[in-house]
Design a protein around this motif. Sequence first.
Motif, PDB file in Angstrom:
ATOM      1  N   UNK A   1      -0.342  -9.271  38.564  1.00  0.00           N
ATOM      2  CA  UNK A   1       0.899  -9.214  38.557  1.00  0.00           C
ATOM      3  C   UNK A   1       0.822  -7.167  38.806  1.00  0.00           C
ATOM      4  N   UNK A   2      -0.127  -6.704  38.604  1.00  0.00           N
ATOM      5  CA  UNK A   2      -0.123  -5.319  38.498  1.00  0.00           C
ATOM      6  C   UNK A   2      -0.109  -4.272  39.552  1.00  0.00           C
ATOM      7  N   UNK A   3      -1.061  -5.266  40.960  1.00  0.00           N
ATOM      8  CA  UNK A   3      -1.224  -4.559  42.139  1.00  0.00           C
ATOM      9  C   UNK A   3       0.447  -5.095  42.938  1.00  0.00           C
ATOM     10  N   UNK A   4       0.807  -3.652  43.731  1.00  0.00           N
ATOM     11  CA  UNK A   4       1.238  -3.195  44.887  1.00  0.00           C
ATOM     12  C   UNK A   4       0.648  -4.861  45.752  1.00  0.00           C
ATOM     13  N   UNK A   5       1.572  -5.055  47.506  1.00  0.00           N
ATOM     14  CA  UNK A   5       1.169  -6.005  48.104  1.00  0.00           C
ATOM     15  C   UNK A   5       1.245  -5.427  49.183  1.00  0.00           C
ATOM     16  N   UNK A   6      -0.232  -4.414  49.699  1.00  0.00           N
ATOM     17  CA  UNK A   6       0.416  -3.568  50.567  1.00  0.00           C
ATOM     18  C   UNK A   6       0.504  -4.010  51.820  1.00  0.00           C
ATOM     19  N   UNK A   7       0.788  -5.534  52.615  1.00  0.00           N
ATOM     20  CA  UNK A   7       1.625  -5.747  53.054  1.00  0.00           C
ATOM     21  C   UNK A   7       2.957  -4.981  53.627  1.00  0.00           C
TER      22      UNK A   7
ATOM     23  N   UNK B   1      -1.160  -8.950  58.923  1.00  0.00           N
ATOM     24  CA  UNK B   1      -0.302  -8.035  57.918  1.00  0.00           C
ATOM     25  C   UNK B   1       1.518  -9.235  58.899  1.00  0.00           C
ATOM     26  N   UNK B   2       1.710  -9.933  59.993  1.00  0.00           N
ATOM     27  CA  UNK B   2       2.545 -10.043  60.436  1.00  0.00           C
ATOM     28  C   UNK B   2       1.424 -11.168  60.994  1.00  0.00           C
TER      29      UNK B   2
ATOM     30  N   UNK C   1      -0.511 -12.892  55.918  1.00  0.00           N
ATOM     31  CA  UNK C   1      -1.190 -13.006  54.504  1.00  0.00           C
ATOM     32  C   UNK C   1      -2.687 -14.122  54.919  1.00  0.00           C
ATOM     33  N   UNK C   2      -3.318 -14.477  56.380  1.00  0.00           N
ATOM     34  CA  UNK C   2      -3.792 -15.584  56.619  1.00  0.00           C
ATOM     35  C   UNK C   2      -5.164 -14.696  56.783  1.00  0.00           C
ATOM     36  N   UNK C   3      -6.227 -14.594  55.696  1.00  0.00           N
ATOM     37  CA  UNK C   3      -7.294 -13.759  56.056  1.00  0.00           C
ATOM     38  C   UNK C   3      -8.086 -14.891  57.254  1.00  0.00           C
TER      39      UNK C   3
ATOM     40  N   UNK D   1      -4.068  -6.936  46.592  1.00  0.00           N
ATOM     41  CA  UNK D   1      -3.235  -6.317  46.548  1.00  0.00           C
ATOM     42  C   UNK D   1      -3.700  -6.040  48.457  1.00  0.00           C
ATOM     43  N   UNK D   2      -4.675  -6.965  48.596  1.00  0.00           N
ATOM     44  CA  UNK D   2      -4.856  -6.450  50.219  1.00  0.00           C
ATOM     45  C   UNK D   2      -4.226  -7.719  50.907  1.00  0.00           C
ATOM     46  N   UNK D   3      -2.533  -8.378  50.795  1.00  0.00           N
ATOM     47  CA  UNK D   3      -2.003  -8.788  50.895  1.00  0.00           C
ATOM     48  C   UNK D   3      -1.558 -10.274  50.983  1.00  0.00           C
ATOM     49  N   UNK D   4      -3.338 -11.487  50.271  1.00  0.00           N
ATOM     50  CA  UNK D   4      -3.039 -12.032  50.791  1.00  0.00           C
ATOM     51  C   UNK D   4      -3.677 -12.856  49.668  1.00  0.00           C
ATOM     52  N   UNK D   5      -2.779 -14.637  49.517  1.00  0.00           N
ATOM     53  CA  UNK D   5      -2.823 -15.115  47.823  1.00  0.00           C
ATOM     54  C   UNK D   5      -4.463 -15.231  47.631  1.00  0.00           C
TER      55      UNK D   5
END
Length: 427
Positions: free
Chosen positions: A30-36, A56-57, A173-175, A339-343
């Motif tokens: 919860x502390x980090x933002x989602x860069x995506x 990202x998309x 969000x897919x790695x 942070x990197x936009x993934x689950x």
Amino acid sequence: MKTLAEITAELAGYDPQSVHVTDVVATTCALVADLKADPSNHETVDIGDLTGRVLAQPVISPISVPPHDNSAMDGYAFAYGDWDGERPLRLTVAGQRLAGDTGLAEAPVETGACVHIMTGAVMPAGADTVVPTELCTREGDTVVINGGGLRAGDNRRFAGEDLQAGGVAVPAGQVMHAAAVGLLASLGINSAVVVRRPRVAYFSTGSEILSFGDAPRSGAVYDSNRWVMLSLLRSWGATPIDMGVIPDDPAQLAAAFTQAAAQADMIISSGGVSVGEADHTKAMMRQLGDVTFWRVAMRPGRPMAVGRVNGCPVFGLPGNPVAVMVTFLAFVRPALQTLAGAEPTPLPMAVARSVEKIRKRPGRTEYQRGVASLDADGSLTVSVLPNQGSGVLSGMVRANCLVVLSHEQPTVEVGDAVTIWWLDRFI
Ligand code: AMP
Ligand code: MG
């Protein structure tokens, strides 16, 4: 403003009940933002460099996959009609189709006829079923299907059965891994929009910490944490910013935090989070920002300060190298994924039988270095390494798993089932 000494005294009395590990993961994510979420963090990357990157998309499929109805087997395509699937059925072979054949303007397959077809070839008009070659006897221009319980529609793949044109082929969000990269290629797509790599500033703290090339001095130890962390950060998709070693000096620590917060998405430090005289990290975090918590009910890794400096999330990890690795895997890694936009994902887990008694104190989660293997009858067993000291990095090299003994778990008896986290390929 409070002095560092006052803050240190205040923090020492704060939160006597250490935080449960499961609450820590939720808090750190919860502390980090989602860069995506911010398009300025998006970049286009060629297919050859996509492994490990986060989409990202969503990738929208420009085509249907497969593009045509086609055969799933080498065999004969025919119209099933009112056949019962049992009686031998004699068909005339009207033609042949290989995968990739063009010139598909033949007349529809008539009742009583069939087309010799290969896997992946487009289904001829009029045919709805493919009988595999092994269920047939070929006699010149005719083929006899020997029953075999074939049903109408068997061995025919439908156009769009995997993906529909215009549908989401791979979600945001897919790695990207081998299968996801392959799926993109199957759509004729050779690049994707991904999230830029998170920038993570790291520094080791400690006046006793030596960098390569420093003159040896008594009581000093080489900085292993920095190299552990730079390696972990790279393998988990971040771009590390190496800020070196900061001595146990409040002014230099303050400067390091401020400089790190100005250029990074996340700050990680090691050392100085305990209650020693030279442990300034958490008090400095509080002075410059805030400390969300700083004690976790775990071993190794109990002293760990999490908070923010100038809005930038900070993980003040312990000093001991194994504690650094365990707290990274348990808490920083899921936060980094977020942070990197993934689950955030758990590490691969398994249940193994302990071949020995493992002493464990209830009221904290323990992560013991272990070696798991398959025994003669194929069941997974695990033993723990003899020296579990939190500075013993060699055990982390020998181990292939961490035995995770949950908060309430008492001592483990021989043969008890325990949860392990596989380490191979993840550290
Ligand atoms: P601290 O939490 O700062 O008291 O550190 C705990 C222990 O970890 C001490 O024995 C330190 O010398 C050791 N340590 C701290 N930082 C490092 C580092 N970067 N590399 C290797 N050992 C370290
Ligand atoms: Mg220290």
